[in-house]
Write a protein that holds these residues in place. Structure first.
Motif, PDB file in Angstrom:
ATOM      1  N   UNK A 149     -15.075   1.494   2.481  1.00 11.89           N
ATOM      2  CA  UNK A 149     -14.826   0.149   3.006  1.00 11.89           C
ATOM      3  C   UNK A 149     -16.115  -0.666   3.052  1.00 11.89           C
ATOM      4  N   UNK A 150     -17.226  -0.017   3.358  1.00  8.76           N
ATOM      5  CA  UNK A 150     -18.502  -0.719   3.471  1.00  8.76           C
ATOM      6  C   UNK A 150     -18.984  -1.271   2.125  1.00  8.76           C
ATOM      7  N   UNK A 151     -18.450  -0.744   1.014  1.00 10.45           N
ATOM      8  CA  UNK A 151     -18.857  -1.205  -0.314  1.00 10.45           C
ATOM      9  C   UNK A 151     -18.073  -2.428  -0.777  1.00 10.45           C
ATOM     10  N   UNK A 152     -17.080  -2.854   0.007  1.00  7.37           N
ATOM     11  CA  UNK A 152     -16.246  -3.973  -0.422  1.00  7.37           C
ATOM     12  C   UNK A 152     -15.386  -3.617  -1.608  1.00  7.37           C
ATOM     13  N   UNK A 153     -14.423  -2.683  -1.445  1.00  9.01           N
ATOM     14  CA  UNK A 153     -13.665  -2.181  -2.596  1.00  9.01           C
ATOM     15  C   UNK A 153     -12.827  -3.262  -3.261  1.00  9.01           C
ATOM     16  N   UNK A 154     -12.557  -3.053  -4.542  1.00 13.17           N
ATOM     17  CA  UNK A 154     -11.591  -3.857  -5.283  1.00 13.17           C
ATOM     18  C   UNK A 154     -10.246  -3.756  -4.571  1.00 13.17           C
ATOM     19  N   UNK A 155      -9.523  -4.881  -4.486  1.00 15.72           N
ATOM     20  CA  UNK A 155      -8.205  -4.901  -3.852  1.00 15.72           C
ATOM     21  C   UNK A 155      -7.188  -5.426  -4.852  1.00 15.72           C
ATOM     22  N   UNK A 156      -6.018  -4.785  -4.883  1.00  9.83           N
ATOM     23  CA  UNK A 156      -5.015  -5.102  -5.910  1.00  9.83           C
ATOM     24  C   UNK A 156      -3.619  -5.054  -5.311  1.00  9.83           C
ATOM     25  N   UNK A 157      -2.771  -6.022  -5.699  1.00 10.43           N
ATOM     26  CA  UNK A 157      -1.369  -6.036  -5.294  1.00 10.43           C
ATOM     27  C   UNK A 157      -0.566  -5.291  -6.357  1.00 10.43           C
ATOM     28  N   UNK A 158      -0.195  -4.063  -6.056  1.00 13.41           N
ATOM     29  CA  UNK A 158       0.518  -3.228  -7.015  1.00 13.41           C
ATOM     30  C   UNK A 158       1.789  -3.931  -7.515  1.00 13.41           C
ATOM     31  N   UNK A 159       2.040  -3.812  -8.820  1.00  9.31           N
ATOM     32  CA  UNK A 159       3.207  -4.346  -9.521  1.00  9.31           C
ATOM     33  C   UNK A 159       3.217  -5.872  -9.621  1.00  9.31           C
ATOM     34  N   UNK A 160       2.144  -6.529  -9.212  1.00  6.87           N
ATOM     35  CA  UNK A 160       2.122  -7.996  -9.283  1.00  6.87           C
ATOM     36  C   UNK A 160       1.817  -8.503 -10.683  1.00  6.87           C
ATOM     37  N   UNK A 161       1.622  -7.604 -11.637  1.00  8.38           N
ATOM     38  CA  UNK A 161       1.475  -7.999 -13.043  1.00  8.38           C
ATOM     39  C   UNK A 161       2.818  -8.297 -13.696  1.00  8.38           C
ATOM     40  N   UNK A 162       3.915  -7.991 -13.003  1.00 13.47           N
ATOM     41  CA  UNK A 162       5.245  -8.133 -13.596  1.00 13.47           C
ATOM     42  C   UNK A 162       5.746  -9.576 -13.515  1.00 13.47           C
ATOM     43  N   UNK A 163       6.559  -9.956 -14.489  1.00 14.06           N
ATOM     44  CA  UNK A 163       7.105 -11.318 -14.540  1.00 14.06           C
ATOM     45  C   UNK A 163       8.454 -11.383 -13.836  1.00 14.06           C
ATOM     46  N   UNK A 164       8.435 -11.348 -12.519  1.00 13.18           N
ATOM     47  CA  UNK A 164       9.660 -11.550 -11.750  1.00 13.18           C
ATOM     48  C   UNK A 164      10.004 -13.034 -11.732  1.00 13.18           C
ATOM     49  N   UNK A 165      11.234 -13.358 -11.343  1.00 11.26           N
ATOM     50  CA  UNK A 165      11.634 -14.766 -11.272  1.00 11.26           C
ATOM     51  C   UNK A 165      10.773 -15.528 -10.277  1.00 11.26           C
TER      52      UNK A 165
END
Length: 252
Positions: A149-165
């Motif tokens: 946590x102290x290193x400022x990790x990369x953060x990602x919203x899983x499955x947000x690469x998908x083209x939902x409506x």
């Protein structure tokens, strides 16, 4: 080409991100770590000029420094470091880029140190949740140290690469607003998203905390950001950016 690394392809296609632990041979780790440290310490750091937003590249031998607000990005090409060069020109790496992106492994890899500054004093836009562009692009980080946590990790919203409506509707509304107004903050296409909007169209961000010798690959059409960290702390990796042509995907 997915069959070349099908297990990783399946996870990547589902989530937009894949984490591969124990990527390099354990016997090579001391030499790899030493090469990374040597690469980062052979040149004096460019002083922070207080630039707002994304700064210019300050070139040095085999790489450059660039500030994003108060955050320093130091990048050094790996070509002169034999252990790093061997790892990222290996058949394992070639199979991954073909399986996950359909791209030949021809990109430049860099030793990369992200050194966090005073975010409250000079805002780092990479710490705002965003996507890089309207089509799938890819970034990877190989971590030589544990990411805490102290290193400022990369953060990602899983499955947000998908083209939902919901995602397509949001993209359309954002693109209309950006195209109508000169000077619009999202005019470049790397749309920032509010936490309220993110909650409506995607999963929440996950902090990517990994052990040393882990490779993280993300589709940066998915929502992500650079994590918060105390000023002066750093995150060290080997980094590459794969960006296929949006309208000619088979010509890279």
């Amino acid at each position: 080409m997915s069959w070349l690394a099908f297990k990783h392809y399946r996870a990547f296609a589902k989530n937009g991100i894949v984490i591969i632990e124990n990527f390099a041979d354990a016997n090579a780790l001391p030499a790899i770590y030493q090469e990374v440290q040597t690469a980062l310490n052979t040149q004096a750091i460019t002083p922070d000029s207080g630039v707002v937003g994304f700064g210019q590249k300050h070139l040095h031998a085999h790489g450059f420094d660039r500030y994003d607000g108060s955050s320093l990005n130091r990048l050094v090409e790996i070509d002169q470091y034999p252990q790093l060069k061997a790892l990222f020109s290996s058949s394992k790496m070639h199979k991954l880029t073909l399986a996950l992106f359909g791209m030949l492994n021809r990109k430049q890899y860099y030793v990369y140190e992200l050194k966090h500054g005073d975010h409250a004093k000079n805002h780092d836009k990479q710490k705002d949740t965003h996507k890089d562009t309207f089509h799938s692009t890819y970034k990877l980080w190989y971590f030589v140290e544990d990411v805490t946590l102290e290193a400022g990790p990369f953060e990602y919203a899983y499955q947000s690469n998908r083209s939902t409506w919901k995602r397509i509707k949001w993209e359309y509304q954002m693109s209309c607003a950006a195209s109508r107004a000169q000077g619009h903050p999202n005019r470049g296409g790397a749309f920032r998203i509010s936490q309220q909007d993110l909650a409506q169209i995607a999963q929440p961000l996950t902090k990517v905390l990994v052990k040393a010798n882990s490779l993280v690959i993300a589709d940066t059409r998915g929502f992500h950001r650079r994590g918060e960290a105390p000023s002066g702390s750093s995150r060290i990796s080997v980094y590459a950016n794969f960006r296929p042509l949006a309208f000619l995907p088979f010509l890279h």
